[in-house]
Design a protein around this motif. Structure first.
Motif, short mmCIF file in Angstrom:
data_model
loop_
_atom_site.label_atom_id
_atom_site.label_comp_id
_atom_site.label_asym_id
_atom_site.label_seq_id
_atom_site.Cartn_x
_atom_site.Cartn_y
_atom_site.Cartn_z
N GLY A 14 0.56 -1.62 0.19
CA GLY A 14 0.19 0.24 -0.35
C GLY A 14 0.77 1.42 -0.62
O GLY A 14 0.52 2.29 -0.12
N SER A 16 4.17 3.87 -1.16
CA SER A 16 4.79 4.43 -2.46
C SER A 16 6.53 4.61 -2.30
O SER A 16 7.29 4.80 -1.23
CB SER A 16 4.18 6.27 -2.77
OG SER A 16 2.84 5.55 -2.55
N VAL A 63 0.20 -3.19 -13.22
CA VAL A 63 1.09 -1.89 -13.11
C VAL A 63 -0.14 -0.95 -13.23
O VAL A 63 0.13 1.19 -12.82
CB VAL A 63 2.59 -1.66 -12.54
CG1 VAL A 63 3.35 -3.19 -12.90
CG2 VAL A 63 2.69 -0.99 -14.61
N ARG A 66 -0.92 2.18 -10.97
CA ARG A 66 -0.43 2.45 -9.93
C ARG A 66 0.48 3.31 -10.21
O ARG A 66 0.99 3.58 -8.93
CB ARG A 66 -0.34 1.13 -9.28
CG ARG A 66 -2.12 0.56 -8.93
CD ARG A 66 -1.08 -1.38 -8.31
NE ARG A 66 -0.37 -1.99 -8.70
CZ ARG A 66 0.55 -2.59 -8.71
NH1 ARG A 66 1.36 -1.93 -7.25
NH2 ARG A 66 1.42 -3.31 -9.19
N MET A 82 5.86 4.23 -8.19
CA MET A 82 5.46 3.30 -7.18
C MET A 82 4.04 3.55 -6.31
O MET A 82 4.41 4.25 -5.90
CB MET A 82 6.40 2.34 -7.13
CG MET A 82 6.96 2.26 -8.42
SD MET A 82 8.51 1.26 -8.43
CE MET A 82 8.79 1.42 -7.00
N ASN A 83 3.35 3.59 -6.58
CA ASN A 83 1.99 3.69 -5.59
C ASN A 83 1.09 1.89 -5.52
O ASN A 83 1.28 1.30 -6.07
CB ASN A 83 1.11 4.37 -5.65
CG ASN A 83 2.06 6.17 -6.07
OD1 ASN A 83 2.61 6.77 -5.17
ND2 ASN A 83 1.11 6.67 -7.08
N THR A 84 0.46 2.17 -4.03
CA THR A 84 -0.12 1.44 -4.07
C THR A 84 0.61 -0.39 -3.70
O THR A 84 0.25 -0.97 -4.45
CB THR A 84 -1.02 0.70 -4.84
OG1 THR A 84 -2.46 2.88 -4.83
CG2 THR A 84 -3.06 0.10 -4.04
N LEU A 85 1.52 0.27 -3.55
CA LEU A 85 3.25 -1.47 -3.69
C LEU A 85 2.29 -2.46 -3.17
O LEU A 85 1.19 -2.38 -2.04
CB LEU A 85 3.38 -1.35 -3.25
CG LEU A 85 4.81 0.03 -3.97
CD1 LEU A 85 5.92 0.41 -2.85
CD2 LEU A 85 4.97 -0.22 -4.77
N GLU A 86 2.47 -3.31 -4.29
CA GLU A 86 1.82 -5.07 -3.82
C GLU A 86 2.87 -5.67 -3.56
O GLU A 86 3.89 -5.81 -4.02
CB GLU A 86 0.94 -5.65 -4.70
CG GLU A 86 0.00 -4.72 -5.07
CD GLU A 86 -0.66 -4.58 -5.96
OE1 GLU A 86 -0.05 -5.84 -6.67
OE2 GLU A 86 -2.29 -4.90 -6.58
N ASP A 89 5.34 -6.83 -5.93
CA ASP A 89 5.75 -6.17 -7.12
C ASP A 89 7.72 -6.31 -6.63
O ASP A 89 8.44 -5.66 -7.23
CB ASP A 89 5.59 -4.72 -6.55
CG ASP A 89 4.11 -4.19 -7.10
OD1 ASP A 89 3.39 -3.84 -6.47
OD2 ASP A 89 4.13 -4.39 -8.72
#
Length: 120
Positions: A14, A16, A63, A66, A82-86, A89
């Motif tokens: 979630g 960045s 991606v 995001r 990079m946002n809302t990382l999982e 990733d």
């Protein structure tokens, strides 16, 4: 051209991170700048690419929405926000210069990679 990627690190799901790729010469002499990533035990895959002027951008489906690729030609630098990382990733991220394509074989120059680790 030499490419220096930076900005990787550890982030929570979630969160960045912003990657930077600094080039030793003008990057607008190449039609495309791209970001690729390679997870442990997997092939290097396309993440995002941007055209010479920055008007054309392309993203992997995984991606899209995001991540955002951008470039500052005056600074010879390309960025990957990079946002809302999982956790998925997590990988070593590489920047590259070459033709504007999603195919890594079309890129002539590669940076050394920067590790991104996303914890759940």
């Amino acid at each position: 051209v030499q490419l220096q990627a930076s900005g990787g690190g550890l982030a929570q799901a979630g969160g960045s991170l912003r990657l930077s790729c600094a080039a030793s010469e003008r990057t607008d002499s190449y039609s495309g700048m791209g970001w690729f990533r390679q997870a442990p035990g997997k092939l290097r895959v396309f993440v995002a690419a941007i055209g010479r002027s920055g008007e054309n951008t392309y993203y992997a489906d995984s991606v899209k929405g995001r991540f955002t690729i951008s470039r500052d030609n005056a600074k010879s630098t390309v960025y990957l926000q990079m946002n809302t990382l999982e956790p998925e990733d997590t990988a070593v991220y590489y920047c590259a210069a070459g033709c504007l394509t999603t195919n890594p074989a079309s890129y002539l120059y590669w940076g050394q990679g920067t590790l991104v680790t996303v914890s759940s």
